[in-house]
Design an enzyme around this catalytic site. Structure first.
Site, PDB file in Angstrom:
ATOM      1  CB  SER A   1      -0.964  -0.041   1.191  1.00  0.00           C
ATOM      2  OG  SER A   1      -1.956   0.942   1.062  1.00  0.00           O
TER       3      SER A   1
ATOM      4  CG  HIS B   1      -5.324  -2.378  -0.540  1.00  0.00           C
ATOM      5  ND1 HIS B   1      -4.801  -1.679  -1.606  1.00  0.00           N
ATOM      6  CD2 HIS B   1      -4.804  -1.803   0.570  1.00  0.00           C
ATOM      7  CE1 HIS B   1      -4.003  -0.721  -1.165  1.00  0.00           C
ATOM      8  NE2 HIS B   1      -3.984  -0.775   0.154  1.00  0.00           N
TER       9      HIS B   1
ATOM     10  CG  ASP C   1      -5.841  -1.570  -4.705  1.00  0.00           C
ATOM     11  OD1 ASP C   1      -4.909  -2.305  -4.354  1.00  0.00           O
ATOM     12  OD2 ASP C   1      -6.318  -0.674  -3.981  1.00  0.00           O
TER      13      ASP C   1
END
Length: 396
Positions: free
Chosen positions: A176, A340, A272
């Site tokens: 991330s 994610h 995502d």
């Protein structure tokens, strides 16, 4: 009813097996608080020193290093940074004292055959800028420090002193906001290690695109502009990008990756979960909340919404193509899971139930790419075609 009961039983057994796998991977890896970093002003948002967790390598991996940067979003103004300051996202004083590693950081050979015995590090994320901030002045009212770049450099210097300067193989990775940091710091990381070393970077769910939102604008561009301005990131972002365009655009990997010199692997979903929620349909743009259910579960999207989501996939793939070009050194694993971050969990890395694209699991793909066993550029077919996808949606 009997059939349903059996399905339920097998489902429970699968969950139990997964929990056992997770426990087997877990270990109490102590936190290292880098007190010496204070002297160089390398501190978290609250002024506490940076931190990381290190599990030493062994055997054939003793001179190999995998540095993974924790994710956790960004703070774009004083209020949002204050809200992080007194949590583990802004202070090492609030971080847990031990941590378990799994997935790409896992220590079990069967679950992580290529990297299990490397020196494995997780750098804790406490600056809110993907480790790019560098402002000398401390905000007088909030007592906030914006020093993410110094935090990264201080930790890397400490690892170099602990043996990474002799690395034979090394990976800089992250998830991330940490995955974005892996891209932004990749060439710099390469420059600090021996010329003879094999050095590559892996970005997991960090390829945030300069996308168009449901209102036809680019809310994310204005958001990143605020992050860059507040944290003073312009001077620390890759010069190969900032010499060509506005600094806030250099927070988008598609503009940075095209001029990178170090091999990069992009692990991402084309759908995502964070990007769908915050780039395609951010709450600030979705005034009436019509996208709320769809963003939580793509199966709840209307036909019209799903078409917009499919168009976002097309945006994403174009952005990937811009970043990678024709480079054979760059690797790709783009699946169609609504997910994610997929490298940090044993469940999605290399287990029996991990996502598969072209008969290949994530852990195998990254290992083959790193060791040049094969070129890896795998792009999944559109949602919902992949039955191996699991919902591992989590906040950035």
């Amino acid at each position: 009813m009997m059939g349903l009961s059996r399905i339920g039983l097998w489902s429970c057994l699968s969950v139990a097996l997964l929990l056992l796998l997770l426990r087997a991977e877990a270990a109490s890896i102590p936190i290292t608080i880098l007190e010496t970093a204070r002297a160089r002003g390398a501190v978290c948002l609250d002024g506490s020193p940076p931190a990381y967790h290190l599990e030493r390598g062994s055997g054939s991996g003793i001179n190999n290093w995998l540095v993974h940067m924790e994710g956790g979003g960004w703070c774009e103004d004083l209020a949002s940074c204050v809200s992080r300051r007194d949590t583990y996202k802004g202070s090492s004083l609030k971080m847990e004292k031990t941590m378990g590693f799994s997935g790409i950081l896992g220590s079990k050979q069967a679950a992580n055959p290529d990297f299990y015995n490397w020196n494995r590090i997780k750098i804790r994320y406490c600056d809110g800028s993907s480790f790019t901030g560098d402002v000398e002045a401390v905000d007088p009212k909030t007592k906030l420090f914006f020093r993410g770049e110094r935090v990264w450099q201080a930790v890397i210097d400490d690892l170099l002193a602990k043996g990474m300067k002799n690395a034979q193989n090394a990976i800089l990775s992250g998830c991330s906001a940490g995955g974005l940091a892996a891209i932004l710091h990749c060439d710099k990381f390469r420059s600090l290690l021996p010329a003879s070393a094999r050095v590559k970077c892996v970005s997991d769910a960090g390829y945030f695109i300069h996308g168009t939102d449901i209102a036809g604008g680019s809310y994310v561009e204005s958001f990143y502009s605020k992050v860059v301005k507040l944290h003073g990131s312009a001077k620390t972002l890759p010069a190969s990008c900032t010499s060509r365009m506005r600094p806030e655009l250099c927070f988008f990997p598609q503009y940075v990756a095209q001029s990178m010199r170090t091999p990069l692997f992009i692990l991402n979903s084309a759908y995502d979960a964070w990007q769908i929620k915050n780039i395609l349909a951010p709450s600030a743009v979705d005034k009436g909340g019509s996208w709320k259910s769809c963003k939580l579960d793509l199966k709840k999207c209307s036909a019209a919404q799903l078409q917009v989501v499919q168009n976002y996939r097309a945006q994403f793939l174009r952005a990937v193509n811009v970043g990678l070009g024709n480079s054979s050194s760059k690797g790709l694993f783009i699946n169609s899971c609504y997910a994610h971050c997929q490298s940090g969990s044993v469940a999605t890395w290399l287990s029996d139930k991990s996502p598969v694209v072209s008969n290949t699991k994530i852990g195998k793909a990254i290992g083959d790419w790193f060791y040049d066993r094969s070129a890896i550029q795998k792009i999944d077919s559109p949602y919902p075609s992949n039955p191996t996808c699991v919902n591992i949606d989590s906040d950035s």
